[in-house]
Motif scaffolding. Sequence first.
Motif, PDB file in Angstrom:
ATOM      1  N   THR A   1     -24.286  -3.605 -51.616  1.00 38.72           N
ATOM      2  CA  THR A   1     -24.001  -2.824 -50.408  1.00 38.72           C
ATOM      3  C   THR A   1     -24.126  -3.689 -49.157  1.00 38.72           C
ATOM      4  OG1 THR A   1     -24.790  -0.780 -51.452  1.00 38.72           O
ATOM      5  CG2 THR A   1     -24.693  -0.818 -49.044  1.00 38.72           C
ATOM      6  N   ALA A   2     -25.212  -4.474 -49.095  1.00 36.25           N
ATOM      7  CA  ALA A   2     -25.382  -5.367 -47.949  1.00 36.25           C
ATOM      8  C   ALA A   2     -24.247  -6.382 -47.895  1.00 36.25           C
ATOM      9  CB  ALA A   2     -26.723  -6.079 -48.038  1.00 36.25           C
TER      10      ALA A   2
ATOM     11  N   HIS B   1     -25.325 -15.961 -42.840  1.00 38.08           N
ATOM     12  CA  HIS B   1     -24.504 -14.861 -43.346  1.00 38.08           C
ATOM     13  C   HIS B   1     -23.028 -15.246 -43.397  1.00 38.08           C
ATOM     14  CE1 HIS B   1     -27.765 -12.148 -43.716  1.00 38.08           C
ATOM     15  NE2 HIS B   1     -27.943 -11.911 -42.437  1.00 38.08           N
TER      16      HIS B   1
ATOM     17  N   ASP C   1     -21.010  -4.662 -46.600  1.00 36.07           N
ATOM     18  CA  ASP C   1     -21.101  -4.396 -45.159  1.00 36.07           C
ATOM     19  C   ASP C   1     -20.902  -5.676 -44.354  1.00 36.07           C
ATOM     20  OD1 ASP C   1     -21.571  -1.754 -45.679  1.00 36.07           O
ATOM     21  OD2 ASP C   1     -23.736  -1.834 -45.345  1.00 36.07           O
ATOM     22  N   ARG C   2     -21.598  -6.748 -44.738  1.00 36.55           N
ATOM     23  CA  ARG C   2     -21.488  -8.007 -44.011  1.00 36.55           C
ATOM     24  C   ARG C   2     -20.106  -8.605 -44.152  1.00 36.55           C
ATOM     25  NH1 ARG C   2     -24.094 -10.238 -39.872  1.00 36.55           N
ATOM     26  NH2 ARG C   2     -25.976  -9.294 -40.777  1.00 36.55           N
TER      27      ARG C   2
ATOM     28  N   PHE D   1     -26.663 -12.567 -51.338  1.00 36.51           N
ATOM     29  CA  PHE D   1     -26.943 -11.258 -50.758  1.00 36.51           C
ATOM     30  C   PHE D   1     -27.842 -10.457 -51.696  1.00 36.51           C
ATOM     31  CE2 PHE D   1     -23.259 -12.347 -48.221  1.00 36.51           C
ATOM     32  CZ  PHE D   1     -23.628 -11.868 -46.974  1.00 36.51           C
TER      33      PHE D   1
END
Length: 322
Positions: free
Chosen positions: A296-297, A265, A300-301, A292
């Motif tokens: 949205t993910a 990540h 956030d990350r 990703f």
Amino acid sequence: MSYVAAMHTVAFLALDDVIPSDLAMPLDVFSRTRLPGERPAYRVRVCAAEPEVDARAFSLRAHHDLSGLVGADTIVVPGTHDPTAPVPEKTLAALREAADAGTRIASICVGTFVLAQAGLLDGLRATTHWFATDHLAAAYPEIDVDPDVLYVDNGQILTSAGAAAGMDLSLHLVRRDYGSAVAADSARLSVMPLEREGGQAQFIVNQPPAMPRGRALEPLLRWLDENAARDLTLDDIADHAGLSSRTLLRRFREQTGTTPLQWLHRARVRQAQHLLETTEHPVERIAAQVGFGSPTAFRDRFKRVAGVSPQAYRRAFSSARH
């Protein structure tokens, strides 16, 4: 951020009995850092209470006295061979005055003890070289000592572990000031990774010197960086490494201080930072480019790792629009 902003001044405080590498290594990082067009990013100066500073094997002559700390954007405090030695009160007072004025102050290795003597770490989390963390905690119980990390960033006050961790901290400051593209270029000049995962616990000597820790996973880490955009699972990574998932998790945490997926990540976020700085691609496209599954993910990350949203990061560090 516009790169035509005023040059950032970094003042190094050289105390008697200074550890030469603590002074020279971060000074070299800031001195070499360049902006687009090969313009220097930092003005550096070395300050001392007296013109001549004892560095044990040799002496050095500082071009600035303590007044050189005034007006600096950042003050860097290298360690000394005896971190328990009392620091002259006029030096401590100069550091307190700078802190009160809002100057950013960073320590290298056992330079943390100087900041502790000045009272600048009271109530804060801090680190220092692993061999001195227990002493720091015992001598200054008001400090939350973290023995496992390479550096701690409290915003205005920062501390680092050993001399090499001082380079990690210096590159972190370059990235804070100018973004990851400039910091990555500076890292390449220093033959350093821009970001090392894990903490200093991985460098504590508890095995024979002939068996350095962390080396065995280097090919796998390079492979993860090169394949970060793929939809990789833990089993995929373990298969590539020729290990069971359980063994991979154990060895990865031992040698990096994190997990394979967390490393992946962070690699994706680093790649996204570069794309945000150097292209005008929409955030949704960048999310897909770096691996990703959804925007949205990704958002956030990214915010968890970088501390700001992708859009805010682009506004601050994009070079494509300048």
